[in-house]
Design a protein around this motif. Structure first.
Motif, PDB file in Angstrom:
ATOM      1  N   HIS A  25     -21.771 -29.559 -34.567  1.00  0.00           N
ATOM      2  CA  HIS A  25     -20.446 -29.118 -34.992  1.00  0.00           C
ATOM      3  C   HIS A  25     -19.695 -28.406 -33.886  1.00  0.00           C
ATOM      4  O   HIS A  25     -18.934 -27.480 -34.131  1.00  0.00           O
ATOM      5  CB  HIS A  25     -20.553 -28.242 -36.246  1.00  0.00           C
ATOM      6  N   LEU A  57      -9.594 -40.821 -38.168  1.00  0.00           N
ATOM      7  CA  LEU A  57     -10.028 -40.865 -39.568  1.00  0.00           C
ATOM      8  C   LEU A  57     -10.270 -42.311 -40.010  1.00  0.00           C
ATOM      9  O   LEU A  57     -11.281 -42.608 -40.652  1.00  0.00           O
ATOM     10  CB  LEU A  57      -8.976 -40.219 -40.487  1.00  0.00           C
ATOM     11  N   ILE A 115     -13.367 -26.629 -38.489  1.00  0.00           N
ATOM     12  CA  ILE A 115     -14.583 -27.329 -38.066  1.00  0.00           C
ATOM     13  C   ILE A 115     -15.097 -28.193 -39.224  1.00  0.00           C
ATOM     14  O   ILE A 115     -15.407 -29.364 -39.052  1.00  0.00           O
ATOM     15  CB  ILE A 115     -15.662 -26.311 -37.637  1.00  0.00           C
ATOM     16  N   LEU A 151     -18.164 -45.907 -41.356  1.00  0.00           N
ATOM     17  CA  LEU A 151     -18.962 -45.544 -42.538  1.00  0.00           C
ATOM     18  C   LEU A 151     -19.334 -46.805 -43.316  1.00  0.00           C
ATOM     19  O   LEU A 151     -20.460 -46.957 -43.786  1.00  0.00           O
ATOM     20  CB  LEU A 151     -18.154 -44.603 -43.432  1.00  0.00           C
ATOM     21  N   TYR A 156      -6.972 -28.677 -33.274  1.00  0.00           N
ATOM     22  CA  TYR A 156      -5.767 -28.042 -33.800  1.00  0.00           C
ATOM     23  C   TYR A 156      -5.256 -26.987 -32.845  1.00  0.00           C
ATOM     24  O   TYR A 156      -5.864 -25.953 -32.670  1.00  0.00           O
ATOM     25  CB  TYR A 156      -6.049 -27.415 -35.169  1.00  0.00           C
ATOM     26  N   ARG A 207      -7.140 -47.810 -47.102  1.00  0.00           N
ATOM     27  CA  ARG A 207      -6.636 -46.457 -46.829  1.00  0.00           C
ATOM     28  C   ARG A 207      -5.103 -46.422 -46.808  1.00  0.00           C
ATOM     29  O   ARG A 207      -4.494 -45.498 -47.322  1.00  0.00           O
ATOM     30  CB  ARG A 207      -7.167 -45.939 -45.486  1.00  0.00           C
ATOM     31  N   ALA A 227     -16.340 -40.949 -46.738  1.00  0.00           N
ATOM     32  CA  ALA A 227     -16.029 -40.065 -45.615  1.00  0.00           C
ATOM     33  C   ALA A 227     -14.973 -39.077 -46.091  1.00  0.00           C
ATOM     34  O   ALA A 227     -13.891 -39.486 -46.502  1.00  0.00           O
ATOM     35  CB  ALA A 227     -15.513 -40.887 -44.433  1.00  0.00           C
ATOM     36  N   THR A 249     -25.449 -27.338 -35.105  1.00  0.00           N
ATOM     37  CA  THR A 249     -25.517 -27.416 -33.641  1.00  0.00           C
ATOM     38  C   THR A 249     -26.845 -26.836 -33.149  1.00  0.00           C
ATOM     39  O   THR A 249     -27.472 -27.363 -32.225  1.00  0.00           O
ATOM     40  CB  THR A 249     -24.314 -26.673 -33.019  1.00  0.00           C
ATOM     41  N   HIS A 287     -11.368 -29.418 -41.936  1.00  0.00           N
ATOM     42  CA  HIS A 287     -10.550 -30.530 -41.476  1.00  0.00           C
ATOM     43  C   HIS A 287     -11.350 -31.594 -40.719  1.00  0.00           C
ATOM     44  O   HIS A 287     -10.771 -32.503 -40.141  1.00  0.00           O
ATOM     45  CB  HIS A 287      -9.407 -30.018 -40.589  1.00  0.00           C
ATOM     46  N   GLY A 288     -12.652 -31.453 -40.698  1.00  0.00           N
ATOM     47  CA  GLY A 288     -13.509 -32.452 -40.051  1.00  0.00           C
ATOM     48  C   GLY A 288     -14.018 -33.420 -41.109  1.00  0.00           C
ATOM     49  O   GLY A 288     -14.484 -33.001 -42.163  1.00  0.00           O
ATOM     50  N   MET A 289     -13.895 -34.719 -40.814  1.00  0.00           N
ATOM     51  CA  MET A 289     -14.338 -35.719 -41.784  1.00  0.00           C
ATOM     52  C   MET A 289     -15.783 -36.103 -41.507  1.00  0.00           C
ATOM     53  O   MET A 289     -16.160 -36.343 -40.355  1.00  0.00           O
ATOM     54  CB  MET A 289     -13.442 -36.952 -41.683  1.00  0.00           C
ATOM     55  N   GLU A 290     -16.585 -36.141 -42.558  1.00  0.00           N
ATOM     56  CA  GLU A 290     -17.996 -36.494 -42.403  1.00  0.00           C
ATOM     57  C   GLU A 290     -18.430 -37.406 -43.546  1.00  0.00           C
ATOM     58  O   GLU A 290     -17.761 -37.504 -44.562  1.00  0.00           O
ATOM     59  CB  GLU A 290     -18.872 -35.227 -42.463  1.00  0.00           C
ATOM     60  N   ARG A 291     -19.599 -37.991 -43.355  1.00  0.00           N
ATOM     61  CA  ARG A 291     -20.169 -38.843 -44.408  1.00  0.00           C
ATOM     62  C   ARG A 291     -20.740 -37.934 -45.493  1.00  0.00           C
ATOM     63  O   ARG A 291     -21.549 -37.058 -45.199  1.00  0.00           O
ATOM     64  CB  ARG A 291     -21.298 -39.664 -43.776  1.00  0.00           C
ATOM     65  N   HIS A 307      -7.941 -20.067 -36.788  1.00  0.00           N
ATOM     66  CA  HIS A 307      -9.215 -20.762 -36.646  1.00  0.00           C
ATOM     67  C   HIS A 307     -10.381 -19.989 -37.251  1.00  0.00           C
ATOM     68  O   HIS A 307     -10.222 -18.889 -37.761  1.00  0.00           O
ATOM     69  CB  HIS A 307      -9.445 -21.100 -35.174  1.00  0.00           C
ATOM     70  N   ALA A 325     -13.435 -43.638 -38.430  1.00  0.00           N
ATOM     71  CA  ALA A 325     -14.631 -43.078 -39.070  1.00  0.00           C
ATOM     72  C   ALA A 325     -14.890 -43.767 -40.407  1.00  0.00           C
ATOM     73  O   ALA A 325     -16.020 -44.107 -40.748  1.00  0.00           O
ATOM     74  CB  ALA A 325     -14.457 -41.576 -39.277  1.00  0.00           C
ATOM     75  N   ASP A 326     -13.839 -43.991 -41.152  1.00  0.00           N
ATOM     76  CA  ASP A 326     -13.982 -44.603 -42.471  1.00  0.00           C
ATOM     77  C   ASP A 326     -14.545 -46.021 -42.341  1.00  0.00           C
ATOM     78  O   ASP A 326     -15.421 -46.426 -43.109  1.00  0.00           O
ATOM     79  CB  ASP A 326     -12.612 -44.634 -43.158  1.00  0.00           C
ATOM     80  N   TYR A 370     -23.405 -43.007 -39.735  1.00  0.00           N
ATOM     81  CA  TYR A 370     -23.031 -41.614 -39.977  1.00  0.00           C
ATOM     82  C   TYR A 370     -21.846 -41.321 -39.069  1.00  0.00           C
ATOM     83  O   TYR A 370     -21.817 -41.786 -37.922  1.00  0.00           O
ATOM     84  CB  TYR A 370     -24.200 -40.672 -39.675  1.00  0.00           C
ATOM     85  N   VAL A 371     -20.879 -40.598 -39.584  1.00  0.00           N
ATOM     86  CA  VAL A 371     -19.626 -40.446 -38.839  1.00  0.00           C
ATOM     87  C   VAL A 371     -19.104 -39.011 -38.878  1.00  0.00           C
ATOM     88  O   VAL A 371     -19.422 -38.239 -39.775  1.00  0.00           O
ATOM     89  CB  VAL A 371     -18.511 -41.336 -39.440  1.00  0.00           C
ATOM     90  N   GLN A 372     -18.297 -38.691 -37.888  1.00  0.00           N
ATOM     91  CA  GLN A 372     -17.461 -37.487 -37.915  1.00  0.00           C
ATOM     92  C   GLN A 372     -16.101 -37.865 -37.351  1.00  0.00           C
ATOM     93  O   GLN A 372     -16.015 -38.709 -36.450  1.00  0.00           O
ATOM     94  CB  GLN A 372     -18.028 -36.371 -37.026  1.00  0.00           C
ATOM     95  N   ALA A 373     -15.042 -37.265 -37.878  1.00  0.00           N
ATOM     96  CA  ALA A 373     -13.709 -37.397 -37.288  1.00  0.00           C
ATOM     97  C   ALA A 373     -13.052 -36.038 -37.406  1.00  0.00           C
ATOM     98  O   ALA A 373     -13.033 -35.460 -38.487  1.00  0.00           O
ATOM     99  CB  ALA A 373     -12.892 -38.442 -38.027  1.00  0.00           C
ATOM    100  N   PHE A 374     -12.569 -35.532 -36.284  1.00  0.00           N
ATOM    101  CA  PHE A 374     -11.919 -34.214 -36.358  1.00  0.00           C
ATOM    102  C   PHE A 374     -10.871 -34.073 -35.264  1.00  0.00           C
ATOM    103  O   PHE A 374     -11.069 -34.520 -34.145  1.00  0.00           O
ATOM    104  CB  PHE A 374     -12.935 -33.072 -36.302  1.00  0.00           C
TER     105      PHE A 374
END
Lengths: 391, 192
Positions: B64, B22, A169, B29, B41, B163, A6, A273, A172-176, A118, B25-26, B34-38
């Motif tokens: 997104h 985070l 987006i 995973l 801001y 982590r 991730a 999206t 700073h967005g965490m994904e697999r 942004h 999400a980890d 399947y993951v997202q973390a955001f």
């Protein structure tokens, strides 16, 4: 199969840079790209890369240092965003005119003023005529894959490349994502053997010489040709990447476009999206589709024209406005590409997401509904539209 | 698990809403999700209300845009209940999980919530007793996996340890504290 982990877009870009292990990285930090350089500096101080790392006093200096480094035959990278790319602007043209294969990891962010951190695409769209190859990424995986491919593309086309991700987006967005083993990345990019360098005493060359009315035009003509030819090189590199790592990239991605009656054209993270909306509409029997542009420079206009020729209703989404009063840059180029088709599709423009304004599912649905409205009435009420803005 | 689970974290700047998302999400995973973390801001200041988000699915996630209709809302700081509409968009069968010493029924009255499920856990006290300071994000992870069942506890503990070992190289005592905090919150979380 690589390692599944991730990561944020910035972490993914920094990881690709670690594996590329460039000879030189010269950079100056700027939100939201700061982390890329920060993480990479960590790799350097932990002894994980052999790179000469130069912390400069501005982005103008960063790219200037990159130009000197690349001219002397070093594999060279940097990272920046927004105002940083704008401050590099003078040197962007020099890098491409000197045909230096520098790679920038670029994080898309709006330009001041008003000040904003942004995402929108104004920064890289402002550099669209600077002679750099531009590759846009939908997510962290694409950012990682594109950055690795960019090294090969730059070195074979002898042109600099910027790979972009959407600020925050994606950055700073965490994904697999799947990380390719170090050795395989190394094998894919290969050892850099520059064709011309200032330090090659056997074959001395001059770079940056004065070039007036006698030869300037000929040199520019060659640069134009190099950008045209870059298209095939990008395709070749993408094919080899796919044969090794099983991820297929072209000049653009077609999503459920074969029999589409309504299509959106978009760059970057919003593409993902749009895919969700396309799937929903397809379930309701609406023939919706997406063309997601990956390579914007060189602009693959023939291929886009052939793909969109039979789709009667098209909306082009621009995450920047050229302030020309004729909408966004992607719209202008797509519309121009379609001009020679006898039964020209109807093409309208949506400016969206400026300064990070969230583009939600219902916004995308609205665009498809507008296209269906044009289909029903035969009338275009708004050629250039603004999505999700108060007015 | 539903096809797509969306989680919204509410906290104050410095409480670790972003880190919690985070870490979660980890760990997800590791379960093959399947993951997202955001994070969201805004103008980040210590103590200001902040939000962060997770998406989890068994299939690739391409969305997104922001999270509008969360399946789960986690509140790290109960003083936010008075100033932020924490249940905005919470789906019909959604879950509200709050860090508080109060019982779920009291929280339900406070936010005027009908239907859905409310859980509470005193993560701040747990945090003070295990980590030595009020950092409620890791215990809230323990409570979250208990009430949702998305992730196996042991895996969560393994991933968090891994982590945190990176993050707290110079403060190893914080790692055991955080692990114990997750375990306690997992046991102590209360439903209605």
């Amino acid at each position: 199969m690589g390692k599944i982990s991730a990561k944020t877009g910035n972490e993914a870009m920094a990881e690709a840079m670690r594996q590329i292990n460039p000879d030189v990285v010269a950079a100056y930090p700027i939100t939201p790209a700061t982390e890329i350089v920060q993480i990479f500096a960590g790799f350097k101080s932990d002894g994980l890369v052999d790179t000469e790392f130069i912390a400069t006093e501005s982005e103008h200096s960063a790219l200037s240092a990159c130009i000197g480094s690349a001219a002397s035959g070093a594999r060279t990278m940097t990272a920046t965003a927004s105002q940083g790319l704008v401050l590099m602007q003078e040197m962007l043209y020099i890098a491409s005119g000197l045909r230096l294969p520098i790679v920038i990891a670029e994080v898309n962010r709006a330009l001041s003023s008003p000040i904003n951190i942004h995402c929108d695409h104004s920064d890289t769209m402002g550099a669209r005529d600077s002679g750099w190859i531009q590759i846009y990424s939908e997510n962290a995986q694409e950012a990682y894959d594109n950055l690795i491919q960019a090294v090969r593309i730059a070195e074979s086309a002898l042109l600099p490349v910027m790979v972009t991700i959407d600020g925050f987006i994606i950055s700073h967005g965490m994904e697999r994502i799947e990380i390719i083993p170090d050795e395989e990345v190394k094998g894919f990019i290969g050892e850099y053997r520059p064709r011309y360098t200032l330090l090659d005493e056997e074959r001395s060359i001059t770079m940056g010489a004065i070039d007036f009315t006698d030869y300037f035009f000929e040199h520019k003509r060659q640069q134009i040709e190099a950008m045209k030819e870059a298209k095939e090189k990008i395709i070749e590199v993408s094919k080899e990447f796919n044969s090794r790592f099983k991820r297929d990239y072209g000049l653009f991605e077609c999503y459920r476009l074969e029999d589409a009656r309504y299509a959106l054209v978009v760059l970057g993270s919003t593409g993902g999206t749009v895919k969700v909306v396309v799937d929903e509409l397809r379930e309701d029997g609406v023939k919706a589709g997406l063309l997601k542009v990956r390579v914007f420079r060189p602009f693959p206009w023939q291929e886009i024209k052939d793909t969109l020729a039979y789709i009667p209703f098209i909306a082009v989404m621009d995450r920047s406005d050229g302030l020309s009063s004729l909408g966004g840059p992607v719209f202008q180029e797509i519309r121009s590409a379609l001009y020679d088709i006898d039964s020209r599709p109807k093409v309208i423009n949506y400016i969206y997401g400026l300064g990070g304004r969230d583009t939600k599912l219902h916004h995308i649905k609205q665009v498809f509904q507008d296209l269906q409205g044009i289909d029903r009435t035969g009338r275009i009420d708004g050629l250039i539209n603004y999505l999700g803005v108060r007015e | 698990m539903k096809e797509l689970v969306e989680i919204r974290w509410h906290g104050r700047g410095g409480q670790g809403a972003k880190t919690a998302a985070l870490l979660f999400a980890d760990a997800a995973l590791g379960e093959g999700k399947y993951v997202q973390a955001f994070p969201e801001y805004g103008p980040e200041r210590m103590g200001a209300p902040v939000q962060s988000f997770n998406r989890l699915s068994d299939r690739p996630i391409t969305l997104h845009c922001g999270v509008e209709e969360p399946s789960v809302v986690v509140v790290l700081d109960e003083t936010l209940l008075e100033i932020v509409d924490v249940v905005r968009g919470l789906v019909e069968d959604g879950i509200l999980l709050v860090n508080t010493s109060e019982i779920p029924q009291a929280i339900r009255r406070k936010v005027r919530l009908e239907g859905r499920k409310v859980f509470t856990v005193d993560a701040s006290t747990i945090s003070r007793e295990t980590i030595g300071q009020d950092i409620p994000n890791t215990p809230m992870l323990g409570a979250l996996i208990k009430v949702t069942g998305f992730i196996n506890l042991e895996r969560m503990l393994d991933d968090t340890r891994r982590r945190l070992e990176k993050k707290f190289k110079s403060k190893p005592e914080l790692i055991d504290g955080n692990i114990n905090a997750i375990k306690r919150a997992y046991q102590e979380v209360k439903g209605e």
